[in-house]
Design an enzyme around this catalytic site. Structure first.
Site, mmCIF file in Angstrom:
data_model
loop_
_atom_site.group_PDB
_atom_site.id
_atom_site.type_symbol
_atom_site.label_atom_id
_atom_site.label_comp_id
_atom_site.label_asym_id
_atom_site.label_seq_id
_atom_site.Cartn_x
_atom_site.Cartn_y
_atom_site.Cartn_z
ATOM 1 N N LYS A 204 0.816 -1.211 0.000
ATOM 2 C CA LYS A 204 0.000 0.000 0.000
ATOM 3 C C LYS A 204 0.858 1.274 0.000
ATOM 4 O O LYS A 204 2.037 1.255 0.339
ATOM 5 C CB LYS A 204 -0.997 -0.024 1.166
ATOM 6 C CG LYS A 204 -2.150 -0.981 0.834
ATOM 7 C CD LYS A 204 -3.311 -0.946 1.768
ATOM 8 C CE LYS A 204 -4.414 -1.877 1.202
ATOM 9 N NZ LYS A 204 -5.474 -2.154 2.158
ATOM 10 N N ARG A 243 -3.123 -10.279 4.458
ATOM 11 C CA ARG A 243 -3.512 -10.363 3.041
ATOM 12 C C ARG A 243 -2.390 -9.737 2.219
ATOM 13 O O ARG A 243 -2.127 -8.550 2.342
ATOM 14 C CB ARG A 243 -4.820 -9.592 2.848
ATOM 15 C CG ARG A 243 -5.320 -9.520 1.418
ATOM 16 C CD ARG A 243 -6.577 -8.649 1.342
ATOM 17 N NE ARG A 243 -7.085 -8.550 -0.005
ATOM 18 C CZ ARG A 243 -6.611 -7.729 -0.927
ATOM 19 N NH1 ARG A 243 -5.613 -6.925 -0.651
ATOM 20 N NH2 ARG A 243 -7.132 -7.706 -2.141
HETATM 21 N N1 PMM Z 1 -7.466 -3.780 0.466
HETATM 22 C C1 PMM Z 1 -7.629 -3.899 -0.862
HETATM 23 C C2 PMM Z 1 -8.484 -4.881 -1.393
HETATM 24 N N2 PMM Z 1 -9.133 -5.746 -0.594
HETATM 25 N N3 PMM Z 1 -9.610 -6.541 1.571
HETATM 26 C C3 PMM Z 1 -9.477 -6.439 2.887
HETATM 27 N N4 PMM Z 1 -10.132 -7.291 3.688
HETATM 28 N N5 PMM Z 1 -8.705 -5.482 3.465
HETATM 29 C C4 PMM Z 1 -8.027 -4.570 2.716
HETATM 30 O O1 PMM Z 1 -7.361 -3.689 3.301
HETATM 31 C C5 PMM Z 1 -8.135 -4.640 1.301
HETATM 32 C C6 PMM Z 1 -8.956 -5.657 0.753
HETATM 33 C C7 PMM Z 1 -6.934 -2.952 -1.789
HETATM 34 O O2 PMM Z 1 -5.702 -3.313 -2.211
HETATM 35 P P1 PMM Z 1 -5.224 -4.421 -3.315
HETATM 36 O O3 PMM Z 1 -4.798 -3.714 -4.545
HETATM 37 O O4 PMM Z 1 -4.133 -5.090 -2.600
HETATM 38 O O5 PMM Z 1 -6.325 -5.377 -3.605
#
Ligand code: PMM
Length: 267
Positions: A204, A243
């Site tokens: 991020k 994640r």
């Molecule tokens: N961030 C992203 C997408 N999905 N899901 C959860 N549970 N928590 C998060 O902080 C989150 C998510 C956005 O970033 P990406 O590009 O890594 O998908």
């Protein structure tokens, strides 16, 4: 949790896994590198992102979910739409990851209650197009916890079993980079909510800002070492899941944290 974004525009891996077969191969690779499950999303939530329609979202994620399930991979679906979640569960996904924590689609928690699948409830205020206009908090950690608590209450009121709830403070969602650091420094407040905690810092922007050089923020693809450092700290603080886009570095980080936790037990 390894991430496969089947989107043209995610900040972290947008455009790389748009082809279903490539996405499935990548998901299988994430598992080989240590992921216990793979999160499949079809709609970017990067700051400023506009929404896509439900059919397009389903068209992107369903073949990837089917392919991963056929390979024996445990899949979560990253969606804010109950209709997409339902189709994803029918295709074999077993966890709903709703970044809006039930706020975007009123039907989502009823679905989670009906199917009984685990559901990730992330702290969320607004859709991505406008979320960064809503970063004011009187008391950051207490306010996020209270708002997330309301989302949990709504899920339970809709019939979701408490044993199925996973909470997530939502790094970067209606939060500035500085606020993300404050949240990470107070993960204990979210662990204390009494539900498994998911932390998603991977690649991020606040990590890119921390690592910035003369040419500006470190690019997203070069933030995995910092991500692994956050994974170690999150695991040590009691997180249940991280994640991440690069599974090996964070799986190793989590093993280090677990080994140290075992050592600090009774002698
Ligand atoms: N961030 C992203 C997408 N999905 N899901 C959860 N549970 N928590 C998060 O902080 C989150 C998510 C956005 O970033 P990406 O590009 O890594 O998908």
């Amino acid at each position: 949790m390894g991430v496969v974004n089947v989107t043209p525009d995610s900040f972290s891996d947008g455009g790389r896994w748009l082809d279903a077969a490539t996405a499935v191969r990548h998901g299988v690779e994430l598992v080989a590198e240590g992921a216990d499950l793979v999160d499949v999303g079809g709609e970017s939530t990067r700051p400023g992102a506009l929404r896509i329609d439900a059919d397009e979202e389903a068209r992107r994620v369903l073949p990837v979910i089917e392919g991963l399930v056929a390979e024996g991979v445990r899949v979560s679906v990253d969606t804010m739409r109950a209709a997409t979640a339902r189709r994803a569960l029918e295709a074999g996904a077993t966890i709903i990851n709703d970044v809006s924590g039930g706020r975007a689609d009123p039907a989502m928690m009823a679905l989670a209650a009906e199917v009984g699948s685990p559901v990730v409830l992330m702290h969320w205020r607004e859709h991505s197009a406008t979320m960064q206009n809503h970063t004011h908090y009187d008391d950051l950690v207490a306010d996020i916890r209270a708002e997330l608590g309301q989302q949990v209450d709504a899920a339970l009121a809709a019939g979701v079993d408490p044993s199925r709830v996973i909470v997530d403070p939502g790094l970067g969602f209606s939060k500035t980079g500085e606020q993300n650091w404050t949240v990470l420094a107070h993960l204990d407040a979210f662990v204390a909510m009494g539900f498994p905690l998911l932390v998603a810092a991977s690649r991020k922007g606040f990590l890119g800002e921390l690592l910035a050089g003369p040419d500006g923020p470190r690019p997203a693809g070069e933030r995995d070492h910092a991500t692994a450092a956050v994974s170690t700290l999150a695991a040590a603080a009691g997180a249940w899941c991280v994640r991440v886009h690069d599974a090996r570095s964070s799986a190793d980080a989590v093993r280090v944290a677990a080994r140290l936790a075992a050592e600090s037990g009774p002698r």
